[in-house]
Design an enzyme around this catalytic site. Structure first.
Site, PDB file in Angstrom:
ATOM      1  N   SER A 199       0.830  -1.209   0.000  1.00  0.00           N
ATOM      2  CA  SER A 199       0.000   0.000   0.000  1.00  0.00           C
ATOM      3  C   SER A 199       0.862   1.256   0.000  1.00  0.00           C
ATOM      4  O   SER A 199       0.339   2.369  -0.044  1.00  0.00           O
ATOM      5  CB  SER A 199      -0.951   0.000   1.204  1.00  0.00           C
ATOM      6  OG  SER A 199      -0.231  -0.174   2.412  1.00  0.00           O
TER       7      SER A 199
ATOM      8  N   HIS B 169     -39.131  23.973 -14.212  1.00  0.00           N
ATOM      9  CA  HIS B 169     -39.198  23.140 -15.429  1.00  0.00           C
ATOM     10  C   HIS B 169     -38.521  23.829 -16.610  1.00  0.00           C
ATOM     11  O   HIS B 169     -38.898  23.618 -17.755  1.00  0.00           O
ATOM     12  CB  HIS B 169     -40.641  22.787 -15.782  1.00  0.00           C
ATOM     13  CG  HIS B 169     -41.447  22.299 -14.623  1.00  0.00           C
ATOM     14  ND1 HIS B 169     -41.468  20.991 -14.203  1.00  0.00           N
ATOM     15  CD2 HIS B 169     -42.235  22.987 -13.750  1.00  0.00           C
ATOM     16  CE1 HIS B 169     -42.242  20.870 -13.142  1.00  0.00           C
ATOM     17  NE2 HIS B 169     -42.713  22.065 -12.837  1.00  0.00           N
TER      18      HIS B 169
ATOM     19  N   SER C 151     -12.085  25.610 -29.256  1.00  0.00           N
ATOM     20  CA  SER C 151     -12.236  24.411 -30.077  1.00  0.00           C
ATOM     21  C   SER C 151     -11.087  24.341 -31.067  1.00  0.00           C
ATOM     22  O   SER C 151     -10.649  25.367 -31.592  1.00  0.00           O
ATOM     23  CB  SER C 151     -13.570  24.462 -30.821  1.00  0.00           C
ATOM     24  OG  SER C 151     -13.526  23.623 -31.965  1.00  0.00           O
TER      25      SER C 151
ATOM     26  N   LYS D  54     -15.512  29.269 -31.125  1.00  0.00           N
ATOM     27  CA  LYS D  54     -16.012  28.654 -29.899  1.00  0.00           C
ATOM     28  C   LYS D  54     -15.298  29.123 -28.636  1.00  0.00           C
ATOM     29  O   LYS D  54     -14.091  29.273 -28.605  1.00  0.00           O
ATOM     30  CB  LYS D  54     -15.870  27.118 -29.969  1.00  0.00           C
ATOM     31  CG  LYS D  54     -16.787  26.445 -30.940  1.00  0.00           C
ATOM     32  CD  LYS D  54     -18.252  26.529 -30.561  1.00  0.00           C
ATOM     33  CE  LYS D  54     -18.608  25.726 -29.326  1.00  0.00           C
ATOM     34  NZ  LYS D  54     -18.507  24.291 -29.571  1.00  0.00           N
TER      35      LYS D  54
ATOM     36  N   ASN E  37     -15.795  27.527 -24.966  1.00  0.00           N
ATOM     37  CA  ASN E  37     -16.569  26.486 -24.294  1.00  0.00           C
ATOM     38  C   ASN E  37     -16.522  26.644 -22.774  1.00  0.00           C
ATOM     39  O   ASN E  37     -15.460  26.883 -22.220  1.00  0.00           O
ATOM     40  CB  ASN E  37     -16.027  25.110 -24.661  1.00  0.00           C
ATOM     41  CG  ASN E  37     -16.217  24.784 -26.127  1.00  0.00           C
ATOM     42  OD1 ASN E  37     -17.198  25.224 -26.743  1.00  0.00           O
ATOM     43  ND2 ASN E  37     -15.291  24.048 -26.701  1.00  0.00           N
TER      44      ASN E  37
ATOM     45  N   GLU F 112     -18.258  21.986 -17.226  1.00  0.00           N
ATOM     46  CA  GLU F 112     -18.620  20.614 -17.598  1.00  0.00           C
ATOM     47  C   GLU F 112     -17.742  19.605 -16.855  1.00  0.00           C
ATOM     48  O   GLU F 112     -18.215  18.555 -16.411  1.00  0.00           O
ATOM     49  CB  GLU F 112     -18.469  20.429 -19.119  1.00  0.00           C
ATOM     50  CG  GLU F 112     -19.456  21.275 -19.904  1.00  0.00           C
ATOM     51  CD  GLU F 112     -18.997  21.524 -21.333  1.00  0.00           C
ATOM     52  OE1 GLU F 112     -18.144  20.782 -21.849  1.00  0.00           O
ATOM     53  OE2 GLU F 112     -19.500  22.481 -21.952  1.00  0.00           O
TER      54      GLU F 112
ATOM     55  N   LYS G  88      -8.299   3.903   1.580  1.00  0.00           N
ATOM     56  CA  LYS G  88      -7.590   5.175   1.473  1.00  0.00           C
ATOM     57  C   LYS G  88      -7.667   5.826   0.093  1.00  0.00           C
ATOM     58  O   LYS G  88      -7.843   7.038  -0.018  1.00  0.00           O
ATOM     59  CB  LYS G  88      -6.116   4.982   1.887  1.00  0.00           C
ATOM     60  CG  LYS G  88      -5.973   4.858   3.413  1.00  0.00           C
ATOM     61  CD  LYS G  88      -4.585   4.480   3.867  1.00  0.00           C
ATOM     62  CE  LYS G  88      -4.321   3.002   3.788  1.00  0.00           C
ATOM     63  NZ  LYS G  88      -5.167   2.170   4.670  1.00  0.00           N
TER      64      LYS G  88
HETATM   65  N1  ARG Z   1      -1.300  -1.312   4.982  1.00  0.00           N
HETATM   66  C1  ARG Z   1      -2.337  -1.684   5.873  1.00  0.00           C
HETATM   67  C2  ARG Z   1      -3.589  -0.867   5.588  1.00  0.00           C
HETATM   68  O1  ARG Z   1      -3.490   0.133   4.962  1.00  0.00           O
HETATM   69  C3  ARG Z   1      -1.920  -1.479   7.288  1.00  0.00           C
HETATM   70  C4  ARG Z   1      -2.531  -2.436   8.243  1.00  0.00           C
HETATM   71  C5  ARG Z   1      -2.025  -3.802   8.002  1.00  0.00           C
HETATM   72  N2  ARG Z   1      -2.398  -4.702   9.010  1.00  0.00           N
HETATM   73  C6  ARG Z   1      -2.262  -6.016   8.860  1.00  0.00           C
HETATM   74  N3  ARG Z   1      -2.579  -6.762   9.846  1.00  0.00           N
HETATM   75  N4  ARG Z   1      -1.834  -6.538   7.729  1.00  0.00           N
HETATM   76  O2  ARG Z   1      -4.682  -1.231   5.994  1.00  0.00           O
END
Ligand code: ARG
Length: 459
Positions: free
Chosen positions: A23, A156, A277, A283, A285, A290, A325
């Site tokens: 992560s 409307h 454009s 144009k 825009n 948008e 996250k």
């Molecule tokens: N990288 C993990 C997360 O974002 C941290 C917690 C990991 N805990 C575990 N027991 N593997 O959730």
């Protein structure tokens, strides 16, 4: 490559699986919160008799050095850094030596990540609230500049009754004010400390959780460790607030796209906030608007994604929670750009009273004509019907309501005598809607002042 948990394994993790689990590519954003959480935990461990004051001072100094490396952009990640918690602890131990290995006593990444993430969300909400206030200020300024400028009001998308630009601009202030309140509520619910819950059952060392909460800026401590490590309600709340803010930006955008069209021409988007454009030289825009309208889709998607991730989970931590996250970061990044862009767009928007005035046709005053009859004692339903007949007659003759002769009006109802035509006065129509919340000058002035007063909370 070393891991935090390798002791019981005979084989290294397969390379693809390692990538799958990592992560770090996204949770590195939590470095500052992770370090703050660890500093507080080290101090807590002193109180619990696990660390000596000297050991804690060494660890805290090491953590501050790590923080400095991150801030300076010199922090070097190592191949085994699967997440930010691993990276910080690994580097800390490189710096301070074996004593760094004491920091994780009585703590788990499960309560650690929940703590870090909450801290990050609390900070993020503060930033979003001030961006939001800038947009609200731009709407208030636009309203103030044209508070009493008449324009057609629509239901409307059909001409309904006269309103003013100030009233319209403020109609987009209040949804954002509700967002402000929602963000404040999310911040309050987020400020509950999970640290001390450890992996799931609570820490076996007597760390003072109230002191931890105080040191980190939390206002409460969690009541159940099993719940605390898996509670991501705050993340879902964050995403709901983000989705609602995005939805409000989208509605504002939609209306401005329409108003910026050649057919309406009520506003012109400043050149700095529009694009052209590649083929049609004429144009300009309104595609900034948008894009804002489009981005509301991803904000709603982020909310749906997280809710779906959470719905099947037991209490305590499961790895599914690592999916919490990215949607939150994405929602923040989206709004952290969309809000200032929209604030600038509204602040530079050119409002065209003459184009609005050109759309003020007597049909907008049909309700006022019915109200006139009511003031002469007629039941509203009957008045509504009579004015409907007048509208039909004008349509048949191909004229506006105001162009009908007195004889025409009298032919429909004897009550439509001389005074009736005095009703065709836009200023009088606006002035008559003087209840709080209405479009009359005095009510609008009051509304504007209330809005300004509320905004002072964010400056
Ligand atoms: N990288 C993990 C997360 O974002 C941290 C917690 C990991 N805990 C575990 N027991 N593997 O959730």
């Amino acid at each position: 490559m070393s891991t935090l948990w390798g002791g019981r394994f005979q084989k290294p993790t397969a390379e693809l699986v390692r990538q799958y689990h990592d992560s770090l590519p996204f949770d590195r954003r939590l470095y500052d919160e992770d370090i703050s959480g660890s500093v507080a935990w080290a101090q807590g461990l002193v109180g619990a008799g696990v660390l000596t004051a000297v050991e804690a001072a060494t660890i805290v100094a090491g953590l501050e050095q790590v923080r400095g490396e991150f801030a300076a952009g010199t922090f070097a990640f190592a191949p085994g850094d699967e997440d930010i918690h691993t990276a910080v602890e690994r580097r800390l131990t490189e710096i301070v030596g074996a004593v760094g290995g004491k920091l994780h006593t009585g703590r788990s990444r499960n309560d650690q990540v929940a703590t870090d993430f909450r801290l990050w969300v609390m900070k993020a909400i503060q930033a979003l609230q001030s961006y939001l206030a800038e947009l609200q200020q731009a709407l208030v300024d636009s309203a103030a500049a044209h508070l009493h400028t008449p324009m057609p009001g629509y239901t409307h998308l059909q001409h309904a009754q006269p309103i003013t630009w100030g009233h319209w601009a403020l109609s987009h202030f209040w949804p954002l004010q509700r967002d402000q309140e929602r963000w404040a509520q999310v911040a309050e619910r987020t400020a509950v400390l999970p640290l001390g819950s450890a992996a799931l059952a609570g820490s076996a060392f007597p760390v003072n959780r109230a002191a931890l909460a105080e040191a980190l800026g939390f206002t409460a401590v969690s009541q159940n460790s099993l719940d605390a490590v898996s509670d991501r309600d705050f993340a879902a709340d964050f995403l709901y607030a983000a989705a609602m803010t995005g939805l409000h930006l989208s509605r504002l955008s939609e209306q401005l796209v329409l108003f910026a069209s050649a057919e309406f021409g009520f506003v012109a988007v400043d050149d700095a906030y529009a694009t052209g454009s590649s083929i049609m030289p004429q144009k300009k825009n309104p595609d900034t608007l948008e894009l804002t309208r489009g981005k509301s889709g991803r904000l709603i998607g982020n909310l749906m994604g997280l809710l779906t991730t959470l719905k099947g989970l037991p209490s305590t931590y499961d790895k599914d929670l690592q999916e919490d996250k990215e949607p939150v970061f994405d929602a923040f990044d989206t709004l952290a750009l969309a809000l200032p862009v929209m604030a600038g767009l509204v602040a530079t928007l050119q409002v065209r009273p003459e184009r609005m005035a050109a759309q003020l046709e007597p049909g907008l005053l049909a309700t006022d004509l019915a109200d006139y009859l009511v003031r002469r004692g007629m039941p509203f339903r009957q008045a509504h019907h009579i004015v409907g007949t007048v509208v039909q007659l004008a349509e048949k003759k191909g004229v506006t309501l105001r162009e009908l002769s007195e004889a025409d009006l009298l032919a429909v109802s004897a009550e439509l005598g001389k005074g009736a035509t005095a009703v065709f006065d836009f200023t009088a129509s606006l002035a008559s809607r003087q209840l709080p919340g209405g479009t009359a000058p005095h009510a609008l002035q009051h509304q504007l002042e209330t809005a300004r007063q509320l905004l002072t909370a964010y400056s």
